[in-house]
Scaffold this motif. Sequence first.
Motif, mmCIF file in Angstrom:
data_model
loop_
_atom_site.group_PDB
_atom_site.id
_atom_site.type_symbol
_atom_site.label_atom_id
_atom_site.label_comp_id
_atom_site.label_asym_id
_atom_site.label_seq_id
_atom_site.Cartn_x
_atom_site.Cartn_y
_atom_site.Cartn_z
ATOM 1 N N GLY A 132 -8.845 6.462 18.266
ATOM 2 C CA GLY A 132 -8.963 7.146 16.978
ATOM 3 C C GLY A 132 -7.765 8.032 16.701
ATOM 4 N N LEU A 133 -7.323 8.754 17.720
ATOM 5 C CA LEU A 133 -6.172 9.651 17.519
ATOM 6 C C LEU A 133 -4.905 8.848 17.261
ATOM 7 C CD1 LEU A 133 -7.009 12.377 20.199
ATOM 8 C CD2 LEU A 133 -7.194 12.568 17.697
ATOM 9 N N GLN A 134 -4.796 7.722 17.929
ATOM 10 C CA GLN A 134 -3.679 6.801 17.686
ATOM 11 C C GLN A 134 -3.689 6.342 16.218
ATOM 12 O OE1 GLN A 134 -1.421 5.517 20.075
ATOM 13 N NE2 GLN A 134 -0.422 4.355 18.436
ATOM 14 N N ALA A 135 -4.875 5.992 15.738
ATOM 15 C CA ALA A 135 -5.000 5.519 14.343
ATOM 16 C C ALA A 135 -4.665 6.633 13.347
ATOM 17 C CB ALA A 135 -6.404 4.981 14.086
ATOM 18 N N THR A 136 -4.945 7.882 13.733
ATOM 19 C CA THR A 136 -4.618 9.008 12.841
ATOM 20 C C THR A 136 -3.150 8.975 12.465
ATOM 21 O OG1 THR A 136 -6.208 10.283 14.117
ATOM 22 C CG2 THR A 136 -4.894 11.517 12.553
ATOM 23 N N ARG A 137 -2.311 8.652 13.441
ATOM 24 C CA ARG A 137 -0.863 8.615 13.176
ATOM 25 C C ARG A 137 -0.511 7.555 12.132
ATOM 26 N NH1 ARG A 137 -0.963 10.455 18.637
ATOM 27 N NH2 ARG A 137 -0.918 8.455 19.694
ATOM 28 N N PHE A 138 -1.130 6.375 12.271
ATOM 29 C CA PHE A 138 -0.902 5.312 11.285
ATOM 30 C C PHE A 138 -1.295 5.786 9.884
ATOM 31 C CE2 PHE A 138 -3.469 1.988 9.020
ATOM 32 C CZ PHE A 138 -2.413 1.254 8.504
ATOM 33 N N HIS A 139 -2.417 6.497 9.802
ATOM 34 C CA HIS A 139 -2.890 6.940 8.485
ATOM 35 C C HIS A 139 -2.020 8.053 7.906
ATOM 36 C CE1 HIS A 139 -6.439 4.476 7.819
ATOM 37 N NE2 HIS A 139 -6.585 4.480 9.126
ATOM 38 N N LEU A 140 -1.576 8.971 8.766
ATOM 39 C CA LEU A 140 -0.668 10.019 8.269
ATOM 40 C C LEU A 140 0.622 9.389 7.762
ATOM 41 C CD1 LEU A 140 -1.169 12.887 10.909
ATOM 42 C CD2 LEU A 140 -2.017 12.825 8.553
ATOM 43 N N ASP A 141 1.095 8.374 8.471
ATOM 44 C CA ASP A 141 2.328 7.699 8.037
ATOM 45 C C ASP A 141 2.116 6.967 6.708
ATOM 46 O OD1 ASP A 141 3.420 8.706 10.302
ATOM 47 O OD2 ASP A 141 3.519 6.808 11.400
ATOM 48 N N TYR A 142 0.942 6.372 6.549
ATOM 49 C CA TYR A 142 0.665 5.671 5.291
ATOM 50 C C TYR A 142 0.621 6.660 4.131
ATOM 51 C CZ TYR A 142 -1.532 2.686 1.813
ATOM 52 O OH TYR A 142 -1.810 1.985 0.663
ATOM 53 N N MET A 143 -0.007 7.819 4.377
ATOM 54 C CA MET A 143 -0.061 8.852 3.332
ATOM 55 C C MET A 143 1.346 9.354 3.001
ATOM 56 S SD MET A 143 -3.403 11.025 4.605
ATOM 57 C CE MET A 143 -3.443 12.148 3.196
ATOM 58 N N THR A 144 2.182 9.497 4.018
ATOM 59 C CA THR A 144 3.565 9.940 3.810
ATOM 60 C C THR A 144 4.300 8.970 2.891
ATOM 61 O OG1 THR A 144 3.518 10.815 6.042
ATOM 62 C CG2 THR A 144 5.683 10.638 5.006
ATOM 63 N N GLN A 145 4.091 7.685 3.182
ATOM 64 C CA GLN A 145 4.707 6.620 2.378
ATOM 65 C C GLN A 145 4.277 6.740 0.907
ATOM 66 O OE1 GLN A 145 3.919 3.021 4.746
ATOM 67 N NE2 GLN A 145 4.127 1.900 2.798
ATOM 68 N N LEU A 146 2.997 6.984 0.673
ATOM 69 C CA LEU A 146 2.513 7.140 -0.707
ATOM 70 C C LEU A 146 3.109 8.386 -1.348
ATOM 71 C CD1 LEU A 146 -1.324 6.377 -0.249
ATOM 72 C CD2 LEU A 146 0.378 4.862 -1.277
ATOM 73 N N LEU A 147 3.118 9.496 -0.573
ATOM 74 C CA LEU A 147 3.557 10.774 -1.139
ATOM 75 C C LEU A 147 5.074 10.854 -1.318
ATOM 76 C CD1 LEU A 147 1.069 13.069 0.809
ATOM 77 C CD2 LEU A 147 1.065 12.685 -1.672
ATOM 78 N N ASP A 148 5.783 9.923 -0.690
ATOM 79 C CA ASP A 148 7.225 9.831 -0.939
ATOM 80 C C ASP A 148 7.512 9.378 -2.367
ATOM 81 O OD1 ASP A 148 8.101 10.745 1.434
ATOM 82 O OD2 ASP A 148 8.550 8.778 2.309
ATOM 83 N N GLN A 149 6.552 8.639 -2.938
ATOM 84 C CA GLN A 149 6.780 8.071 -4.271
ATOM 85 C C GLN A 149 5.931 8.715 -5.358
ATOM 86 O OE1 GLN A 149 6.136 3.783 -3.748
ATOM 87 N NE2 GLN A 149 6.709 4.143 -1.626
ATOM 88 N N ARG A 150 5.005 9.575 -4.950
ATOM 89 C CA ARG A 150 4.035 10.105 -5.913
ATOM 90 C C ARG A 150 3.787 11.580 -5.625
ATOM 91 N NH1 ARG A 150 -0.582 5.435 -4.895
ATOM 92 N NH2 ARG A 150 0.573 3.705 -5.812
ATOM 93 N N ARG A 151 3.407 12.335 -6.640
ATOM 94 C CA ARG A 151 3.059 13.744 -6.421
ATOM 95 C C ARG A 151 1.717 13.874 -5.712
ATOM 96 N NH1 ARG A 151 2.486 17.209 -11.174
ATOM 97 N NH2 ARG A 151 2.250 18.798 -9.573
#
Lengths: 221, 221
Positions: A132-151
Motif C-alpha cells: 500500500g505504501l509503495q502504491a501511495t508513491r505511484f498515486h502521488l506521482d500521478y497527482m503531480t502529473q495532473l497538477l503540473d498541467q492544471r490548477r
Amino acid sequence: MIKLYHVPLSPFCRKVRLVLAEKRLEVDLVEERYWERDPDFLRRNPAGKVPVIRIDGMQIGESSAICEYLEETYPTPALLPQDPKERAEVRRLVGWFDDTFFRQVTVNVLYERVNKKITKSGYPDSRAVKQGLQATRFHLDYMTQLLDQRRWLAGDVMTLADFTAAAHLSCLDYTSDVDWHRSAAVKDWYAKIKSRPAFRGLLADQVAGFIPPAHYADLDF
Amino acid sequence: MIKLYHVPLSPFCRKVRLVLAEKRLEVDLVEERYWERDPDFLRRNPAGKVPVIRIDGMQIGESSAICEYLEETYPTPALLPQDPKERAEVRRLVGWFDDTFFRQVTVNVLYERVNKKITKSGYPDSRAVKQGLQATRFHLDYMTQLLDQRRWLAGDVMTLADFTAAAHLSCLDYTSDVDWHRSAAVKDWYAKIKSRPAFRGLLADQVAGFIPPAHYADLDF
C-alpha cells in the motif's frame, strides 16, 4: 436537520462531510459502528455500510449517490462544472480515488493498520501495508502529473475530484502515511484545500487509540 | 465511431454496453487484456482497467463517469429519472450492485472461477466461491423485496439501476451461477430486460474455455 451516519476515518464519509460543509449545510453527525451490524441500522440500510444520509425526508446510501444528490439539490457552490466533458473528467477522478486509490492504498494501509484494530478483526498484514505504501508513491506521482498541467486536479476550478482526493489523503495523513516531501505540487494543493473552512471538522477528528501527528491539523505542515 | 475497450465478462463493461445499445449508439468493441499491462494501454489509461471509452474526441475511464456522460450527452431514451430523489434511488442501487454485490458475489464467484483462469493467476478458492454463492441468495432476496413493491428495481420505470443489476447477473448466469428458481419476481424482471434488443450483444458473447449453459441466450429460460 440533516443526519449523516459515518465513521471518522472513512474516506467516503469524509468526502460527503466536505461536500456538506462546502455547501454550508449543517449536519448532525452520528457515528455508526457498522461492523457491529446493529439490526436497526441493517434494517434501514441493508448494505450495512456508511455513509448513509437522512435528508429532505429520505435516506440515501452510497457516497456517489449522496454527492450527486447534494450537487443537484444544493447547486451553490458548484462542485461539478457545467460542461459534460469536464464533468466526465471530474467523475473519472472521483472513481480513480474511490476505486483505484482505495483498493491499492486505503485497503492496504488504513484498513490494515486502523480498521482491523477498531473492528477487532486481526493484526496488520505487513506485506499488504508495504504494498500500500509503495502504491501511495505511484498515486502521488500521478497527482503531480495532473497538477503540473492544471490548477486543481480536474481542471482550473476546484471540484468534487479535489474533495475526493483530499478525503482519501487526509485519512492516510491521520496515521502519518503520506510522504509530503515527495511532491511540492501535491503539498501545495493539499495546503490550499486543507485551509478551507470546510476542512475544519475533519482536522478536529479524534479516533480513540490513534493519535494524529502534530502536522495533521497544522495548516502550515 | 465510438470505441469501447472492454472484456466480455466484466459487469462494468456490460453495463456500459447495455447503455450504449439502449441509446442506439453504435460502438466498436475492442477486447483489452488489461492484466497483461500493455504499456500503450497503461499510458492512455493509468488505472489499468476496463471499461475505457473513446467518444466525442475524448477518452473516459470509470463506468460511472461513462454512464453519466452518456446520459447527459445522449439523453434519449432516459435511463435516469428527472426528480433528484428518484435519481438518488437509481444511483444508490447502481452503487449497491457495483460495490456491495460486486464485493460479496462477483469477486468471490466470477473472479475466482473465471478471471483467475483467464489471467493465469491461480486456482479458485472454494471457500470464497461458497461464500459468494451464499451471498447471491441474499441479493436475490433483496431484489425480490424491491420488485414486490415496484415494477422495476428503482421505481416504476426502467433505469440504469436495472441495467447495472442485469449486467452483474448476466455475468454470473454465463457460468450458470444464478438460481432462477429462487425468485419468480427476479426471473420475470430478468426475462423482461433480457428480451430487449440492447441485450443481444451480451447474449452472443463467447469466452474461450467457458461454454455458457443453454439457457444463457434463451429468452424463455
